[in-house]
Design a protein around this motif. Structure first.
Motif, PDB file in Angstrom:
ATOM      1  N   VAL A 181       0.835  -1.207   0.000  1.00  0.00           N
ATOM      2  CA  VAL A 181       0.000   0.000   0.000  1.00  0.00           C
ATOM      3  C   VAL A 181       0.869   1.256   0.000  1.00  0.00           C
ATOM      4  O   VAL A 181       0.641   2.189  -0.773  1.00  0.00           O
ATOM      5  CB  VAL A 181      -0.952  -0.002   1.213  1.00  0.00           C
ATOM      6  N   VAL A 182       1.894   1.280   0.856  1.00  0.00           N
ATOM      7  CA  VAL A 182       2.724   2.475   0.960  1.00  0.00           C
ATOM      8  C   VAL A 182       3.551   2.678  -0.307  1.00  0.00           C
ATOM      9  O   VAL A 182       3.763   3.809  -0.754  1.00  0.00           O
ATOM     10  CB  VAL A 182       3.640   2.401   2.204  1.00  0.00           C
ATOM     11  N   SER A 183       4.011   1.602  -0.905  1.00  0.00           N
ATOM     12  CA  SER A 183       4.831   1.733  -2.119  1.00  0.00           C
ATOM     13  C   SER A 183       4.038   2.304  -3.285  1.00  0.00           C
ATOM     14  O   SER A 183       4.615   2.825  -4.241  1.00  0.00           O
ATOM     15  CB  SER A 183       5.427   0.372  -2.508  1.00  0.00           C
ATOM     16  N   GLU A 184       2.707   2.227  -3.200  1.00  0.00           N
ATOM     17  CA  GLU A 184       1.855   2.759  -4.268  1.00  0.00           C
ATOM     18  C   GLU A 184       1.448   4.204  -4.019  1.00  0.00           C
ATOM     19  O   GLU A 184       0.714   4.791  -4.828  1.00  0.00           O
ATOM     20  CB  GLU A 184       0.609   1.885  -4.425  1.00  0.00           C
ATOM     21  N   GLN A 185       1.905   4.796  -2.913  1.00  0.00           N
ATOM     22  CA  GLN A 185       1.594   6.198  -2.654  1.00  0.00           C
ATOM     23  C   GLN A 185       2.164   7.077  -3.766  1.00  0.00           C
ATOM     24  O   GLN A 185       3.275   6.850  -4.246  1.00  0.00           O
ATOM     25  CB  GLN A 185       2.179   6.637  -1.311  1.00  0.00           C
ATOM     26  N   LYS A 186       1.399   8.077  -4.178  1.00  0.00           N
ATOM     27  CA  LYS A 186       1.830   8.953  -5.271  1.00  0.00           C
ATOM     28  C   LYS A 186       2.859   9.967  -4.810  1.00  0.00           C
ATOM     29  O   LYS A 186       3.576  10.546  -5.608  1.00  0.00           O
ATOM     30  CB  LYS A 186       0.616   9.651  -5.874  1.00  0.00           C
ATOM     31  N   SER A 187       2.928  10.191  -3.504  1.00  0.00           N
ATOM     32  CA  SER A 187       3.901  11.139  -2.963  1.00  0.00           C
ATOM     33  C   SER A 187       5.320  10.618  -3.133  1.00  0.00           C
ATOM     34  O   SER A 187       5.568   9.409  -3.124  1.00  0.00           O
ATOM     35  CB  SER A 187       3.616  11.379  -1.476  1.00  0.00           C
ATOM     36  N   GLN A 234      -3.970   9.088  12.240  1.00  0.00           N
ATOM     37  CA  GLN A 234      -2.804   9.850  11.800  1.00  0.00           C
ATOM     38  C   GLN A 234      -2.692  11.161  12.575  1.00  0.00           C
ATOM     39  O   GLN A 234      -1.592  11.572  12.971  1.00  0.00           O
ATOM     40  CB  GLN A 234      -2.913  10.143  10.298  1.00  0.00           C
ATOM     41  N   LYS A 244     -10.743   5.578   5.225  1.00  0.00           N
ATOM     42  CA  LYS A 244     -10.005   6.842   5.153  1.00  0.00           C
ATOM     43  C   LYS A 244     -10.221   7.668   6.412  1.00  0.00           C
ATOM     44  O   LYS A 244      -9.297   8.293   6.926  1.00  0.00           O
ATOM     45  CB  LYS A 244     -10.452   7.639   3.929  1.00  0.00           C
ATOM     46  N   TYR A 298       4.956   5.607   6.468  1.00  0.00           N
ATOM     47  CA  TYR A 298       3.832   5.243   7.324  1.00  0.00           C
ATOM     48  C   TYR A 298       4.294   5.398   8.759  1.00  0.00           C
ATOM     49  O   TYR A 298       5.471   5.697   9.031  1.00  0.00           O
ATOM     50  CB  TYR A 298       3.351   3.821   7.045  1.00  0.00           C
ATOM     51  N   TYR A 357      -1.295   3.300   7.820  1.00  0.00           N
ATOM     52  CA  TYR A 357      -0.853   3.461   6.431  1.00  0.00           C
ATOM     53  C   TYR A 357      -2.088   3.721   5.559  1.00  0.00           C
ATOM     54  O   TYR A 357      -2.616   2.836   4.928  1.00  0.00           O
ATOM     55  CB  TYR A 357      -0.046   2.247   5.960  1.00  0.00           C
ATOM     56  N   LYS A 393       7.423   8.345   0.529  1.00  0.00           N
ATOM     57  CA  LYS A 393       6.583   7.208   0.908  1.00  0.00           C
ATOM     58  C   LYS A 393       6.871   6.850   2.365  1.00  0.00           C
ATOM     59  O   LYS A 393       8.003   6.516   2.709  1.00  0.00           O
ATOM     60  CB  LYS A 393       6.868   6.017  -0.010  1.00  0.00           C
TER      61      LYS A 393
END
Length: 248
Positions: A133-139, A238, A231, A144, A208, A142
């Motif tokens: 999931v984190v590796s697919e973050q667009k930022s 978070q 979310k 968590y 995450y 990356k």
């Protein structure tokens, strides 16, 4: 020559045996092929028709009889390359068309998806899910964050001992609020501590977005996990983490 390679090309063990038999015999009748392979004529004939459809066997009439012949083994590499090309096309289609369209079919409910996992296999799934999931973050950054207590640490990465190496390889940063002493320093990791008196429960909470994972130990150090996909919940967790992080 392993059957696994033939399986990937769509050839079952019987078809593999018949293809190898034909390579040894050269052009041959169904009778000779059946005798050599030990497969009865009816089954051999049906499998040969499948091999013909896959392009690795051909036939030609000779009088009133039908003779079969194996194609050059190089055809197998061609089949593999065709399958790889088709798979690449399917992956691109899934990424850019199919999956986005399927997501549009899902109603935008503020609903929490809850999943439960148990044992080392379940914990490994959760840890891999965090990385995925984190590796697919667009930022570009990356990352968590985690709440982690001391008692769970010896058991957490037991099913996935190279988790940290994989995290670093993917360029993922983790911020950890450690409850109790200890914890290892690692690359792309920052840690702050909450000092406690007395024993604390074994627990690990990973945030995450859009997910949160809660891992704990039951009796006999049996691990279990709950993954919440929401979310709103992830955002609330978070905020709590960020606020506490700023105070430590």
């Amino acid at each position: 020559m392993t059957q696994q390679a033939f399986d990937q090309l769509g050839l079952n063990p019987r078809e593999t045996l018949l293809y190898q038999t034909l390579l040894q015999l050269g052009p041959a009748s169904i009778r000779d092929i059946a005798d050599k392979s030990g497969i009865n004529r009816g089954s051999a004939y049906e499998s040969l028709k499948q091999l013909q459809a896959k392009g690795v066997v051909s036939y030609f009439p000779k009088g009133k009889r039908r003779f079969f012949s194996a194609e050059n083994p190089e055809i197998l590499l061609k089949l593999a390359e065709e399958k790889r090309a088709n798979l690449d096309k399917a992956i691109e289609s899934l990424k850019h068309s199919v999956i986005p369209n399927l997501h549009q079919l899902q109603p935008d409910y503020h609903q929490t998806n809850v999943r439960y996992y148990e044992g080392d296999e379940g914990i490994e799934w959760v840890l891999r899910d965090i990385l995925n999931v984190v590796s697919e973050q667009k930022s570009d950054n990356k990352e968590y964050c985690v709440f982690s207590s001391k008692p769970i640490r010896p058991f957490l990465y037991r099913p996935f001992p190279n988790f940290t190496k994989q995290r670093i390889k993917l360029g993922i940063k983790v911020n950890v609020i450690a409850i109790g002493d200890g914890g290892e320093d690692a690359e792309l990791s920052e840690r702050k501590w909450i000092r406690t008196e007395g024993a604390v429960d074994a627990s690990y909470i990973a945030i995450y977005p859009p997910k949160c994972a809660i891992i704990s130990l039951a009796s006999d150090n049996f691990p279990s996990a709950v993954v919440l996909e929401s979310k709103d919940i992830a955002m609330a967790q978070q905020i709590i983490f960020n606020t506490l992080w700023g105070l430590l």
